[in-house]
Each structure stands twice: as C-alpha cells, then as structure tokens.
Scaffold this motif. Structure first.
Motif, short mmCIF file in Angstrom:
data_model
loop_
_atom_site.label_atom_id
_atom_site.label_comp_id
_atom_site.label_asym_id
_atom_site.label_seq_id
_atom_site.Cartn_x
_atom_site.Cartn_y
_atom_site.Cartn_z
N LEU A 110 0.83 -1.19 0.00
CA LEU A 110 0.00 0.00 0.00
C LEU A 110 0.87 1.25 0.00
O LEU A 110 1.94 1.28 0.58
CB LEU A 110 -0.89 0.03 1.24
N ASN A 111 0.36 2.28 -0.65
CA ASN A 111 1.02 3.58 -0.64
C ASN A 111 -0.06 4.65 -0.55
O ASN A 111 -0.88 4.75 -1.47
CB ASN A 111 1.86 3.77 -1.90
N PRO A 112 -0.12 5.41 0.52
CA PRO A 112 0.77 5.41 1.68
C PRO A 112 0.55 4.20 2.58
O PRO A 112 -0.53 3.61 2.60
CB PRO A 112 0.39 6.70 2.42
N THR A 113 1.56 3.86 3.31
CA THR A 113 1.51 2.70 4.19
C THR A 113 0.66 2.99 5.42
O THR A 113 0.33 4.14 5.72
CB THR A 113 2.92 2.31 4.65
N ARG A 114 0.34 1.93 6.16
CA ARG A 114 -0.42 2.07 7.40
C ARG A 114 0.34 2.96 8.38
O ARG A 114 -0.25 3.79 9.08
CB ARG A 114 -0.67 0.70 8.02
N GLU A 115 1.66 2.80 8.45
CA GLU A 115 2.48 3.60 9.37
C GLU A 115 2.45 5.08 9.00
O GLU A 115 2.35 5.95 9.88
CB GLU A 115 3.92 3.09 9.36
N ARG A 116 2.51 5.37 7.70
CA ARG A 116 2.47 6.78 7.26
C ARG A 116 1.12 7.40 7.60
O ARG A 116 1.06 8.57 8.03
CB ARG A 116 2.72 6.84 5.75
N VAL A 117 0.05 6.66 7.43
CA VAL A 117 -1.28 7.17 7.76
C VAL A 117 -1.40 7.44 9.26
O VAL A 117 -1.93 8.47 9.69
CB VAL A 117 -2.36 6.16 7.31
N LYS A 118 -0.89 6.51 10.05
CA LYS A 118 -0.96 6.67 11.51
C LYS A 118 -0.19 7.91 11.95
O LYS A 118 -0.62 8.62 12.87
CB LYS A 118 -0.39 5.42 12.19
N GLU A 119 0.93 8.20 11.30
CA GLU A 119 1.70 9.39 11.64
C GLU A 119 0.94 10.66 11.29
O GLU A 119 1.03 11.67 12.00
CB GLU A 119 3.03 9.38 10.88
N ALA A 120 0.19 10.63 10.19
CA ALA A 120 -0.50 11.83 9.73
C ALA A 120 -1.73 12.15 10.58
O ALA A 120 -2.05 13.32 10.79
CB ALA A 120 -0.91 11.67 8.27
N LEU A 121 -2.44 11.11 11.05
CA LEU A 121 -3.64 11.34 11.84
C LEU A 121 -3.25 11.78 13.25
O LEU A 121 -2.27 11.29 13.81
CB LEU A 121 -4.49 10.06 11.91
N PRO A 122 -4.02 12.69 13.85
CA PRO A 122 -3.70 13.16 15.21
C PRO A 122 -3.86 12.04 16.22
O PRO A 122 -4.67 11.12 16.05
CB PRO A 122 -4.71 14.28 15.45
N SER A 123 -3.09 12.12 17.28
CA SER A 123 -3.12 11.07 18.31
C SER A 123 -4.43 11.10 19.10
O SER A 123 -4.88 10.08 19.60
CB SER A 123 -1.94 11.24 19.26
N THR A 124 -5.03 12.29 19.23
CA THR A 124 -6.30 12.42 19.95
C THR A 124 -7.45 12.16 18.98
O THR A 124 -7.66 12.94 18.05
CB THR A 124 -6.44 13.82 20.57
N PRO A 125 -8.19 11.08 19.15
CA PRO A 125 -9.23 10.75 18.18
C PRO A 125 -10.43 11.71 18.26
O PRO A 125 -10.82 12.14 19.34
CB PRO A 125 -9.64 9.33 18.57
N THR A 126 -10.96 12.05 17.11
CA THR A 126 -12.19 12.82 17.00
C THR A 126 -13.13 12.07 16.07
O THR A 126 -12.76 11.05 15.48
CB THR A 126 -11.91 14.22 16.44
N ARG A 127 -14.34 12.59 15.93
CA ARG A 127 -15.29 11.97 15.02
C ARG A 127 -14.73 11.93 13.60
O ARG A 127 -14.84 10.92 12.91
CB ARG A 127 -16.61 12.75 15.05
N LEU A 128 -14.11 13.04 13.18
CA LEU A 128 -13.55 13.10 11.84
C LEU A 128 -12.41 12.12 11.66
O LEU A 128 -12.36 11.37 10.67
CB LEU A 128 -13.07 14.52 11.55
N THR A 129 -11.46 12.09 12.60
CA THR A 129 -10.31 11.20 12.44
C THR A 129 -10.72 9.74 12.48
O THR A 129 -10.10 8.90 11.83
CB THR A 129 -9.27 11.48 13.54
#
Length: 333
Positions: free
Chosen positions: A58-77
């Motif tokens: 996959l591109n982007p990888t799962r790790e790259r996606v996890k880095e881009a998303l904020p650590s604090t979950p919201t409804r949008l994330t």
C-alpha cells in the motif's frame, strides 16, 4: 476493455480532492483518454509489476497514515481512519483474488495444453481418448473462483460514505453559520466606522479628506473556525468521493468474478456430460469443440479480470494519497 471499467476509473490526479471525477458522468471519450493515460503512468506500471511479482504494498503505508492522523481521536479522524482500514482490506482482497486466478490458471493448464495439440474442429478418436483421460481428474476439481469476494467491503464502503455525507452536511451548515457571522461582523464594523467618521467630520473639516480612506480601511475579519471547517470539508469530500469510486470498482470486479465462476461451472457441466456418454464418440467430439471455445473465453475473462485488479490497486493507492494529502494540508493536524 469493457466500458464498466472505464466508468469506474475516475481518478485524474493526486493534486487535490477536486480531481476525483464524478463516476455518474458518462463521458466515454474523456474516460477512454483517462484510462489510456492511467495504464501508462509510472505508478500503474510499477503497481502491476509488483503485483505480478507478489510484492504489492500500500502507498501510503499504514504507518504513514498513523503518523498523519492526530493522536487524539475525534469523530472526523475516526471516519478517516475507517476509510484507510477499508481500503487496506480491499487491497488485501484484491491480492488474494489475484493469487486465486493464478491458481485457476494452473488447474486449467493441462486442459489448455491438450487443446493446443489438437484440431478442435475435427478431433480424432485418439484426441477423444486423450481428452477423456484428462477430463476424469478435471471433473473432480472444485471451482477455484470465489463468489462475492468484495460484498462485505463494498457494504462497508457504502455505509462509510453515508456517514461521511452526513458529516459533510453538518460541516456545510457550520460554514454557512460562520459566513453569516462574518458578514454580520463586517456590517457592524462598517456602522462603527461611519459613526466615528461622522463624529470626526463634525469636529474638523479635514476629516472630509480622510473619509474615503476610512471606508477603505474596514476589513472583514478572518474567521479561524471557518478555515478549520473548510479543511475538514475537503477531507470529508475526498474520502466520500474515493469511497464511492472504490465501491464501484469492487462491484465491477465482483461482477466479472461471478461471470468467470459461471463459465467454470459451465465447463464442468460439459466435462460431466462427456464422461457420462464417453462411449458416444460423436458426443465426446462435440464436448471437445465446445470446451475449446469456452476455454478461449475463459482465458480472455481471466485477463480482463486481472486488468481490473491492477487498476483497482492503482485506484486504491491514488485514493489513499488524495485523502492523506487533504489531511496533511490541514494546519490543525
């Protein structure tokens, strides 16, 4: 290449979410050009080579996606994270289906080799004997082509699009409120400025010279909340459009898989008929003729299905990149 594939191919560029074309627009010449361009891009060629080598990633990888998303979950994330999860599942299923097709080719290879060595229009008695020997083990094989491979992930993508659409509607409502508030604030500022100017005019004649400048200096306030909501809207729009396109892609593949599975079942009926009436050489000859015709169709259907799988891999990566780009463009992330 059939037009169903072309209707599903809706990604033109990875520059922004606005580059995802609405699949409902049936513009065949434009889509044909788009298909031609897609299959000649370096990324498509690279994906096809990797899939054929059984090393697709996959591109982007799962790790790259996890880095881009904020650590604090919201409804949008959470919605965006679900989108990436579903596209990863779809990619895994495509890879599994590709391996299944390779296995199907292997199972049909002996039949393919036999049919290449005889004249299908006039099978000889020796050809019939060779065919019967081969058809006995072939008849016992299970149909390697699965059924409804993508039904669950298609349903999940459709459900996700519904949630994204609802969230988009709320985001649009907030934007309207922000813009009404900004316009209201601007009117208030203009009224205050006019009052100040009027008072100044009463005090000094020189204020008449500065009146145009005072009016020009009134600025509409920049609303940070509006910018934030606009960024959210772009992310929601990109994810919703991509979910829709990918669901259509997978629906096309499911239809082709069902057609291929039905073709294999039809071949098994022919084989069973030939084995049940093996003493009737004329009937065996007819079975061989029909098997030769259906086998040509089988090979073409596998090639078409593989082409759809390669394009689906390409679209999955393009969709993930589009959504990730909108996330990275959001200054709040």
């Amino acid at each position: 290449m059939d037009t169903r594939l072309l209707k599903c191919l809706s990604f033109k560029s990875c520059t922004s979410s606005s580059t995802i074309r609405n699949p409902s627009q049936d513009d065949t010449p434009s889509i044909s050009r788009e298909y031609h361009l897609a299959v000649h891009t370096a990324s498509y060629i690279e994906i096809r080579s990797n899939v054929e080598a059984q090393s697709h990633h996959l591109n982007p990888t799962r790790e790259r996606v996890k880095e881009a998303l904020p650590s604090t979950p919201t409804r949008l994330t959470r919605l965006l994270s679900t989108f990436f999860d579903h596209t990863e599942t779809a990619s895994d299923l495509c890879l599994h289906l590709r391996r299944t097709l390779l296995h199907a080719r292997e199972l049909h290879a002996p039949l393919h080799d036999l049919l290449k060595t005889l004249d299908p229009t006039h099978p000889t008695p020796r050809d019939c004997d060779r065919a019967l020997q081969l058809l006995h083990p072939f008849e016992t094989l299970q149909n390697p082509i699965p059924d409804n491979t993508f039904s669950a992930v298609r349903a999940a993508l459709s459900a996700l699009k519904t949630l994204l659409d609802r969230r988009t509607a709320k985001s649009l409502s907030r934007l309207r409120l922000f813009r009404h508030a900004v316009r209201g604030s601007a009117v208030c500022l203009v009224a205050i400025a006019v009052t100040v100017v009027a008072a100044t005019v009463a005090a000094t004649v020189h204020a008449l010279v500065t009146l145009p400048a005072a009016g020009a200096g009134v600025a509409v306030p920049v609303c940070a909340s509006e910018k934030r909501e606009t960024a959210r809207l772009r992310q929601l729009d990109a994810a919703a459009r991509c979910a829709y396109v990918l669901s259509n892609d997978l629906g096309t593949i499911d239809a082709l898989v069902s057609r291929l599975r039905a073709a294999v079942e039809a071949d098994k009926v022919l084989v069973r008929l030939g084995l049940e009436r093996e003493n009737e050489r004329y009937l065996v000859q007819e079975v061989i003729k029909q098997l030769w015709k259906s086998h040509q169709g089988f090979l073409l259907q596998i090639e078409e299905l593989e082409e759809h799988i390669f394009l689906c891999f390409y679209n999955i990566n393009k969709a993930r990149l589009l959504v990730l780009q909108e996330i990275c463009n959001d200054p709040a992330f």
